[in-house]
Design an enzyme around this catalytic site. Structure first.
Site, PDB file in Angstrom:
ATOM      1  N   THR A  70      33.752  47.027  37.578  1.00 41.06           N
ATOM      2  CA  THR A  70      34.664  46.866  36.471  1.00 41.06           C
ATOM      3  C   THR A  70      35.961  46.402  37.064  1.00 41.06           C
ATOM      4  O   THR A  70      36.044  46.044  37.998  1.00 41.06           O
ATOM      5  CB  THR A  70      35.003  48.288  35.851  1.00 41.06           C
ATOM      6  N   TYR A  71      36.729  46.238  35.884  1.00 42.64           N
ATOM      7  CA  TYR A  71      38.110  45.343  35.920  1.00 42.64           C
ATOM      8  C   TYR A  71      39.226  46.481  35.388  1.00 42.64           C
ATOM      9  O   TYR A  71      38.980  47.374  34.392  1.00 42.64           O
ATOM     10  CB  TYR A  71      37.995  43.925  34.922  1.00 42.64           C
ATOM     11  N   HIS A  72      40.199  46.637  36.218  1.00 34.25           N
ATOM     12  CA  HIS A  72      41.357  47.150  35.890  1.00 34.25           C
ATOM     13  C   HIS A  72      42.409  45.996  35.779  1.00 34.25           C
ATOM     14  O   HIS A  72      42.733  45.247  36.652  1.00 34.25           O
ATOM     15  CB  HIS A  72      41.937  48.314  36.944  1.00 34.25           C
ATOM     16  N   GLY A 149      37.840  58.653  37.296  1.00 34.93           N
ATOM     17  CA  GLY A 149      37.723  59.204  35.819  1.00 34.93           C
ATOM     18  C   GLY A 149      37.352  58.037  35.010  1.00 34.93           C
ATOM     19  O   GLY A 149      36.436  57.525  35.182  1.00 34.93           O
ATOM     20  N   CYS A 167      30.406  46.742  33.923  1.00 34.89           N
ATOM     21  CA  CYS A 167      29.391  47.852  34.466  1.00 34.89           C
ATOM     22  C   CYS A 167      28.081  47.531  35.047  1.00 34.89           C
ATOM     23  O   CYS A 167      27.083  48.497  34.917  1.00 34.89           O
ATOM     24  CB  CYS A 167      29.363  48.762  33.503  1.00 34.89           C
TER      25      CYS A 167
END
Length: 205
Positions: A70-72, A149, A167
């Site tokens: 995923t990317y933040h 989370g 994902c």
């Protein structure tokens, strides 16, 4: 206890969650950490690098959460949930469903219809009749306690998602609140969502 961390680098925050979980005992209060990260890709425990489609210069961190890649980045609210599942009498699936329910209920208060998918954790909406992911979820359980989370896209540059299979799903569309017509800051989103997360997790105790 809800802690507002502001913008924080991913890896030191992850290590702090590990340290908190290792040090806690049966009396340690549960905590929710609210943060926003500089650009980073994270790979879960089973994450496969073939889901990183192109090198665009954004750092990749192999983490100990569940899930794939995923990317933040700026404009995304990250809600880290440090809960004692044994004390809450919750299984990991119960925790996942509680987090999804919290996000879905919050989005509902913003007039956004959202839903979860049992086979693909996270929260989804339909935008222009296309299923799009708006929140990604991944947890780690150690000694009966969770960390990591859920990350909710608020108002961000979504372009980095085009360089991965979000994902682990090729072609998965990703969206954010801004694209759905909701104007909201990351801080405002955290203030609204964190109490809902707390209520959802503890309501069935």
């Amino acid at each position: 206890m809800i802690r507002e961390l502001g913008r924080a680098d991913y890896e030191p925050t992850w290590r702090a969650m590990q340290a908190f979980t290792a040090a806690r005992d049966a009396a340690t209060p549960d905590e929710i950490w609210l943060t926003e990260h500089p650009p980073v890709y994270t790979l879960g425990l089973a994450g496969r690098r073939e889901h990183l489609l192109r090198d665009n210069g954004i750092a990749v961190v192999k983490a100990d959460r569940g899930g794939q890649v995923t990317y933040h980045g700026p404009g995304q609210l990250v809600v880290y949930t440090l809960f004692d599942l044994r004390r809450s009498r919750l299984g990991i699936r119960d925790m996942v469903r509680s987090l999804e329910a919290a996000v879905i209920n919050w989005l509902g208060s913003l007039a956004i219809a959202a839903y979860g998918k049992p086979a693909a954790p996270g929260v989804y909406v339909r935008r222009d009749d296309v299923e799009s992911k708006i929140a990604a979820l991944g947890l780690k359980v150690r000694h009966g306690c969770t960390y990591h989370g859920v990350a909710i896209n608020v108002a961000m540059d979504l372009a980095p998602y085009s360089d991965i299979d979000p994902c682990g799903y090729p072609g998965l569309a990703v969206t954010d609140l801004r694209a759905l017509g909701v104007v909201c800051s990351v801080d405002e989103a955290g203030e609204e969502l964190a109490p809902i997360v707390a209520r959802e997790v503890v309501k069935d105790r």
